[in-house]
Design a protein around this motif. Structure first.
Motif, PDB file in Angstrom:
ATOM      1  N   VAL A   1      -7.299   6.490  -7.451  1.00  0.00           N
ATOM      2  CA  VAL A   1      -6.964   6.871  -8.831  1.00  0.00           C
ATOM      3  C   VAL A   1      -6.797   5.639  -9.726  1.00  0.00           C
TER       4      VAL A   1
ATOM      5  N   ALA B   1       4.352   6.274 -13.543  1.00  0.00           N
ATOM      6  CA  ALA B   1       3.073   5.622 -13.878  1.00  0.00           C
ATOM      7  C   ALA B   1       2.408   6.298 -15.071  1.00  0.00           C
TER       8      ALA B   1
ATOM      9  N   LYS C   1      -5.225   7.834 -14.854  1.00  0.00           N
ATOM     10  CA  LYS C   1      -4.471   6.569 -14.991  1.00  0.00           C
ATOM     11  C   LYS C   1      -5.127   5.649 -16.021  1.00  0.00           C
TER      12      LYS C   1
ATOM     13  N   GLU D   1      -5.405  17.727  -9.451  1.00  0.00           N
ATOM     14  CA  GLU D   1      -4.700  16.467  -9.211  1.00  0.00           C
ATOM     15  C   GLU D   1      -5.265  15.770  -7.980  1.00  0.00           C
TER      16      GLU D   1
ATOM     17  N   ASP E   1      -7.414   7.416  -1.813  1.00  0.00           N
ATOM     18  CA  ASP E   1      -6.911   7.670  -3.165  1.00  0.00           C
ATOM     19  C   ASP E   1      -7.293   6.465  -4.022  1.00  0.00           C
TER      20      ASP E   1
ATOM     21  N   TYR F   1       2.776   4.925  -2.521  1.00  0.00           N
ATOM     22  CA  TYR F   1       3.053   5.832  -3.643  1.00  0.00           C
ATOM     23  C   TYR F   1       3.949   6.940  -3.068  1.00  0.00           C
TER      24      TYR F   1
ATOM     25  N   ASN G   1      -1.191   1.191  -5.050  1.00  0.00           N
ATOM     26  CA  ASN G   1       0.119   1.399  -5.682  1.00  0.00           C
ATOM     27  C   ASN G   1       1.134   1.438  -4.546  1.00  0.00           C
TER      28      ASN G   1
HETATM   29  C1  LIG Z   1      -1.729   6.226  -6.087  1.00  0.00           C
HETATM   30  C2  LIG Z   1      -1.518   7.467  -6.889  1.00  0.00           C
HETATM   31  N1  LIG Z   1      -2.047   8.625  -6.472  1.00  0.00           N
HETATM   32  C3  LIG Z   1      -1.884   9.756  -7.154  1.00  0.00           C
HETATM   33  C4  LIG Z   1      -1.151   9.779  -8.324  1.00  0.00           C
HETATM   34  C5  LIG Z   1      -0.948  11.064  -9.018  1.00  0.00           C
HETATM   35  O1  LIG Z   1      -2.167  11.530  -9.437  1.00  0.00           O
HETATM   36  P1  LIG Z   1      -2.308  13.084  -9.746  1.00  0.00           P
HETATM   37  O2  LIG Z   1      -1.351  13.373 -10.853  1.00  0.00           O
HETATM   38  O3  LIG Z   1      -3.735  13.246 -10.129  1.00  0.00           O
HETATM   39  O4  LIG Z   1      -1.962  13.769  -8.464  1.00  0.00           O
HETATM   40  C6  LIG Z   1      -0.581   8.608  -8.810  1.00  0.00           C
HETATM   41  C7  LIG Z   1       0.228   8.628 -10.023  1.00  0.00           C
HETATM   42  O5  LIG Z   1       0.911   7.703 -10.334  1.00  0.00           O
HETATM   43  C8  LIG Z   1      -0.774   7.420  -8.079  1.00  0.00           C
HETATM   44  O6  LIG Z   1      -0.267   6.264  -8.495  1.00  0.00           O
END
Ligand SMILES: Cc1ncc(COP(=O)(O)O)c(C=O)c1O
Length: 389
Positions: free
Chosen positions: A199, A33, A233, A92, A197, A118, A169
């Motif tokens: 994001v 992604a 993202k 993260e 989540d 995910y 996702n």
């Molecule tokens: C649903 C989801 N959560 C978390 C992440 C990763 O985020 P991070 O790099 O901040 O952990 C992604 C990355 O594609 C994602 O799609």
């Protein structure tokens, strides 16, 4: 001036040596992604200026507060403005998930992962000796819905936490208020907890879809949840390592605050400052990207509809589609290979294996469509000719 998202070519993108374009040499990368559109001018100019000043030291309290205030103000577009005082910068989103499991669930309790998921959601509970209970979504070919009864059964069996990914996702769904209320009722009944989540909240593609923050559903939802968001993202800066964690229950923040330092400390200085730039100054870039992605999504969905034996649900958000090849697979088209392996080897397009999103999805593959339209067209042409030649 409008950004030129069409112009990066396969050769230029490969020459940047990103993970997306180098992991499977000789393929079009559509698995991880990341977007192939670079970053907003505002973020680029900011990073150059920081480098010229040499301001790469440790993050100050003022930086943290500015970055969290910017996050909260940005979230107000979704009718939610959490107090920055109960938010934390983390490197993260997945770190926020880890902290939630570690500190806000009963010892040893299982973690509920609605699938398709995910991919890391399925393995992270194991890092804490926890079982990940997969609850497959209800899928009618055109859309995906959370299986609320399945989630309830998992809580009844002793699970302590639900991981709620919204926008979702890899299905591309934006959950409705009714779905979130149903989730909340089940979680509250079983005294469970939710890690939300969000994001992909910065990647809503449809005018009639939105991100509804779980904490805004009602007091119970706020009392039993933690949310994580990030600019990573929507502004394409995952490598800058900064996300935000919102403690929806103030007393949970009071409990966590004394142990928060080692969790927040590894957040990148540049990432925290860049996140504030994204949220405060670069909305126009995100708006343009989302309009471009919506057209990409339309192109993808229009093409896939013409492919016999392949289905795709409509993505209201994210830049991810979860393609179903079950009918083609049962006709023997892929032999012993999975659809993603077949497509990587025969079409030279790298997708994510469906099985990584849950045990029920061996005949699915995940496709990230955040790429210039000429590349998306090429990728679709290649898949189509490999499937039907
Ligand atoms: C649903 C989801 N959560 C978390 C992440 C990763 O985020 P991070 O790099 O901040 O952990 C992604 C990355 O594609 C994602 O799609």
């Amino acid at each position: 001036m409008a950004n030129d998202f069409d112009s990066p070519t396969i050769d230029t993108l490969t020459s940047y040596a990103s993970q997306k374009w180098t992991k499977y040499p000789g393929t079009i990368g559509a698995w991880i992604a990341e977007m192939d559109f670079g970053i907003a001018n505002e973020v680029r100019d900011f990073i150059i200026a920081e480098a010229q000043r040499g301001t790469m030291g440790y993050l100050t309290d003022e930086d943290r507060s500015r970055s969290l205030t910017a996050t909260s103000r940005w979230l107000s577009r979704f009718g939610w403005e959490p107090e920055p005082e109960r938010m934390l910068l983390v490197p993260e989103v997945l770190e926020a998930m880890r902290q939630t499991i570690k500190h806000f669930t009963r010892p040893g309790s299982a973690v509920i992962i609605p699938t398709p998921a995910y991919m890391p959601f399925l393995t992270i509970p194991g890092e804490f000796g926890r079982e990940a209970i997969q609850v497959p979504a209800i899928h009618d070919g055109n859309t995906w819905h959370l299986d609320i009864a399945g989630i309830e059964r998992a809580f009844s069996a002793g699970a302590g936490l639900l991981v709620l990914c919204n926008p979702w996702n890899p299905t591309g769904r934006c959950l409705t208020r009714e779905e979130l209320e149903a989730v909340c009722a089940v979680v509250a009944k079983h005294d469970g907890y939710v890690f939300e989540d969000a994001v992909h909240a910065s990647l809503i593609l449809d005018d009639d879809a939105t991100y509804i923050p779980y904490a805004t559903i009602n007091d119970a939802a706020a009392a039993h949840s933690i949310t994580s968001v990030a600019a990573s993202k929507g502004w394409n800066i995952p490598g800058l390592k900064c996300a935000q964690m919102v403690f929806n229950n103030p007393s949970h923040w009071q409990r966590f605050k004394p142990i928060s330092y080692p969790v927040t400390e590894p957040t990148s200085t540049l990432g925290a400052r860049a996140a504030a730039v994204c949220y405060m100054e670069a909305q126009a870039w995100n708006d343009e990207v989302r309009a471009y992605l919506a057209s990409n999504r339309d192109l993808l969905e229009e093409r896939v509809v013409t492919w016999e034996g392949v289905e795709v649900a409509h993505a209201e958000g994210t830049y991810i589609s979860f393609l179903e090849f079950t009918d083609l697979a049962s006709s023997g088209r892929f032999g012993r290979r999975s659809p993603a392996t077949f497509i990587r080897e025969e079409a030279r397009v790298a997708l994510t294996e469906g099985l990584l999103s849950g045990r029920d999805y061996a005949t699915f593959a995940r496709l990230a469509f955040a790429t210039p339209r000429p590349i998306l067209t090429e990728l679709l042409d290649r898949i189509e000719s490999a499937l039907y030649r």
